[in-house]
Scaffold this active site. Structure first.
Site, mmCIF file in Angstrom:
data_model
loop_
_atom_site.group_PDB
_atom_site.id
_atom_site.type_symbol
_atom_site.label_atom_id
_atom_site.label_comp_id
_atom_site.label_asym_id
_atom_site.label_seq_id
_atom_site.Cartn_x
_atom_site.Cartn_y
_atom_site.Cartn_z
ATOM 1 N N ASN A 187 -7.487 2.884 -5.378
ATOM 2 C CA ASN A 187 -7.778 1.469 -5.649
ATOM 3 C C ASN A 187 -6.802 0.878 -6.667
ATOM 4 O O ASN A 187 -7.028 -0.224 -7.171
ATOM 5 C CB ASN A 187 -9.209 1.307 -6.167
ATOM 6 C CG ASN A 187 -10.212 1.779 -5.138
ATOM 7 O OD1 ASN A 187 -10.014 1.569 -3.941
ATOM 8 N ND2 ASN A 187 -11.278 2.447 -5.578
ATOM 9 N N LYS B 239 -2.841 10.417 1.198
ATOM 10 C CA LYS B 239 -4.206 9.941 1.450
ATOM 11 C C LYS B 239 -5.057 11.044 2.064
ATOM 12 O O LYS B 239 -6.218 11.246 1.671
ATOM 13 C CB LYS B 239 -4.215 8.705 2.349
ATOM 14 C CG LYS B 239 -5.636 8.216 2.584
ATOM 15 C CD LYS B 239 -5.813 6.753 2.645
ATOM 16 C CE LYS B 239 -7.294 6.395 2.594
ATOM 17 N NZ LYS B 239 -7.572 5.015 2.853
ATOM 18 N N GLU C 30 0.840 -1.211 0.000
ATOM 19 C CA GLU C 30 0.000 0.000 0.000
ATOM 20 C C GLU C 30 0.870 1.254 0.000
ATOM 21 O O GLU C 30 0.482 2.279 -0.560
ATOM 22 C CB GLU C 30 -0.954 0.005 1.203
ATOM 23 C CG GLU C 30 -1.948 -1.155 1.246
ATOM 24 C CD GLU C 30 -3.171 -0.976 0.330
ATOM 25 O OE1 GLU C 30 -3.272 0.043 -0.374
ATOM 26 O OE2 GLU C 30 -4.023 -1.890 0.328
ATOM 27 N N HIS D 192 -4.205 -9.500 1.840
ATOM 28 C CA HIS D 192 -4.725 -8.403 1.024
ATOM 29 C C HIS D 192 -3.585 -7.617 0.353
ATOM 30 O O HIS D 192 -3.592 -7.377 -0.851
ATOM 31 C CB HIS D 192 -5.572 -7.464 1.887
ATOM 32 C CG HIS D 192 -6.002 -6.222 1.185
ATOM 33 N ND1 HIS D 192 -6.923 -6.227 0.150
ATOM 34 C CD2 HIS D 192 -5.613 -4.923 1.326
ATOM 35 C CE1 HIS D 192 -7.083 -4.986 -0.297
ATOM 36 N NE2 HIS D 192 -6.306 -4.185 0.396
ATOM 37 N N HIS E 18 -6.136 -2.806 -6.857
ATOM 38 C CA HIS E 18 -7.116 -3.482 -6.004
ATOM 39 C C HIS E 18 -8.120 -4.329 -6.789
ATOM 40 O O HIS E 18 -8.578 -5.348 -6.282
ATOM 41 C CB HIS E 18 -7.843 -2.482 -5.109
ATOM 42 C CG HIS E 18 -6.998 -2.018 -3.957
ATOM 43 N ND1 HIS E 18 -5.786 -1.377 -4.120
ATOM 44 C CD2 HIS E 18 -7.178 -2.115 -2.611
ATOM 45 C CE1 HIS E 18 -5.268 -1.103 -2.931
ATOM 46 N NE2 HIS E 18 -6.096 -1.538 -1.995
ATOM 47 N N GLU F 225 -15.572 9.078 -2.612
ATOM 48 C CA GLU F 225 -15.116 8.388 -3.819
ATOM 49 C C GLU F 225 -16.024 8.640 -5.021
ATOM 50 O O GLU F 225 -16.461 7.721 -5.697
ATOM 51 C CB GLU F 225 -14.978 6.877 -3.556
ATOM 52 C CG GLU F 225 -14.034 6.206 -4.532
ATOM 53 C CD GLU F 225 -13.680 4.786 -4.136
ATOM 54 O OE1 GLU F 225 -13.163 4.573 -3.030
ATOM 55 O OE2 GLU F 225 -13.938 3.885 -4.948
ATOM 56 N N HIS G 29 -8.360 -7.905 -5.692
ATOM 57 C CA HIS G 29 -9.577 -8.446 -5.057
ATOM 58 C C HIS G 29 -10.003 -9.739 -5.723
ATOM 59 O O HIS G 29 -10.483 -10.669 -5.059
ATOM 60 C CB HIS G 29 -10.727 -7.432 -5.140
ATOM 61 C CG HIS G 29 -10.603 -6.315 -4.144
ATOM 62 N ND1 HIS G 29 -11.296 -5.137 -4.263
ATOM 63 C CD2 HIS G 29 -9.871 -6.193 -3.012
ATOM 64 C CE1 HIS G 29 -10.992 -4.337 -3.242
ATOM 65 N NE2 HIS G 29 -10.131 -4.961 -2.481
HETATM 66 N N1 GLY Z 1 -8.357 2.000 0.661
HETATM 67 C C1 GLY Z 1 -8.768 2.907 -0.319
HETATM 68 C C2 GLY Z 1 -9.563 4.060 0.229
HETATM 69 O O1 GLY Z 1 -9.571 4.290 1.413
HETATM 70 O O2 GLY Z 1 -10.205 4.746 -0.499
#
Ligand code: GLY
Length: 370
Positions: A251, A233, A191, A272, A254, A243, A258
């Site tokens: 993502n 972030k 991440e 993950h 992801h 989002e 996933h």
């Molecule tokens: N883990 C991605 C987000 O928090 O948007």
């Protein structure tokens, strides 16, 4: 690099709060919670898991006591299985039996599983009580504890039941990562790398030089990696809490990841973060197939992950898991609609782009021949 605790603000319509990052912050958690939730009731509810409690319960308990709180502890079982309706039900009944009110504050002490479940419990207990995240894994410190995504799993898939619900405080004590198993550190590192790939080529250069120090939990390297990730972030979530746009960049890797996690039934064969590492290589290769980046981009990402001992390809797939199966699993993801996929692709190393309308067959082809 400065070694004092750092403070970053996340500002959203759902609430503004600070992320604090530093070594030894757990011992100051009581005071920090008092400051972040001034009207917190004296009974705080700490949700955790036994393996984490055995390491940190005493320290947190003492700190809460010293700040005048009377902590009540609830243990979830270990692992992703804890994020079930049954355990959510047990948690809510345990909390309600303590007669909470709107000022009762929940504290999540643990990794992403604990944070997601506690956040969802906080969002729904009495229609919403304050909560605080104390993440103890690298993955949770750089990603899941920040930004207010909370939720539990259903038989239909992961995180399909949940809420955007912001914490009042995120307290990331980097010392807790010293005791994290190396496999977990590596999974969290995926991440960290995600932030570099999606938006900061200079950070990727830094990770190429200092990635091993991050994995060795060298304090300064760890702090820089966490701070840089959280800065990105915090900025993205502040601009796009729910989002509707750029948060989807987070993502990266992801959707592919996933699908792999689903293929292995979340049974621990692929964590993950490991799935995200592999997923980012697939996303980079897909970007190359579309002519967005040269072949050197996926190659450089793969070489970096290989050097650090992260997985770059999935283990042998279970019987029946075909490229079509994986592409269908990606279609089932909640971000997709009308039989088309939205993928996060790379336009350059350090620049990701949201790409809607991707055809299912194109994804099948990528799984067939990555
Ligand atoms: N883990 C991605 C987000 O928090 O948007």
């Amino acid at each position: 690099m400065d070694s004092a605790a750092a403070r970053l603000e996340v500002t959203t319509a759902g609430g503004s709060y600070f992320i604090q990052i530093g070594a030894g912050l757990l011992a100051q958690a009581g005071e920090a919670i008092r400051a972040a939730v001034p009207r917190a009731a004296s009974r705080v509810m700490v949700v955790s898991q036994p393996s984490i409690q055995s390491l940190y319960q005493e320290r947190l308990h003492q700190s809460l006591h010293a700040a005048g709180f009377q902590p009540f502890w609830h243990s979830l079982p270990e692992g992703e299985a804890a994020k079930s309706f049954a355990h959510y039900n047990a948690l809510m009944e345990a909390l309600l039996a303590e007669r909470p009110d709107r000022h009762t504050t929940l504290v999540a002490l643990g990794g992403g599983v604990v944070g997601d479940m506690t956040g969802f419990a906080a969002a729904t207990l009495l229609r919403g009580v304050p909560f605080v995240q104390i993440p103890t894994t690298l993955l949770a410190q750089v990603d899941s504890s920040v930004g207010g995504k909370t939720g539990i799993n259903s038989a239909q898939g992961k995180n399909l039941v949940g809420a955007f619900y912001q914490p009042r405080l995120v307290l990331a004590d980097t010392q807790t990562l010293q005791s994290l198993p190396m496999r977990e550190r590596k999974a969290g590192y995926a991440e960290v790398l995600k932030y570099a790939l999606l938006g900061d080529a200079g950070f990727f250069d830094w990770l190429e030089a200092h990635g091993p120090d991050v994995l060795d939990a060298k304090p300064e390297a760890l702090r820089h990696a966490i701070l840089t990730s959280c800065q990105m972030k915090a900025a993205i979530v502040s601009r796009d809490e729910k989002e509707t746009g750029e948060r989807a960049l987070l993502n990266l890797g992801h959707s592919f990841g996933h699908a792999l996690e689903a293929a292995f039934g979340y049974d621990g064969r692929l964590l993950h973060g490991e799935a995200v590492a592999i997923g980012m290589i697939y996303a980079a290769r897909f970007s190359h197939r579309r002519g967005l980046v040269g072949a050197e981009v996926p190659a450089r990402i793969q070489a970096h992950l290989e050097r650090l001992g992260l997985p770059v390809a999935p283990p042998p797939l279970p019987e029946g898991v075909t490229p079509e199966w994986l592409a269908r699993a990606m279609l089932g993801d909640k971000k997709n609609s009308n039989g088309k996929l939205t993928l996060i692709l790379l336009e350059a190393l350090g620049k990701a782009v949201i790409t809607p309308g991707v055809d299912y067959q194109e994804v099948v082809a990528c799984w067939q021949q990555p």
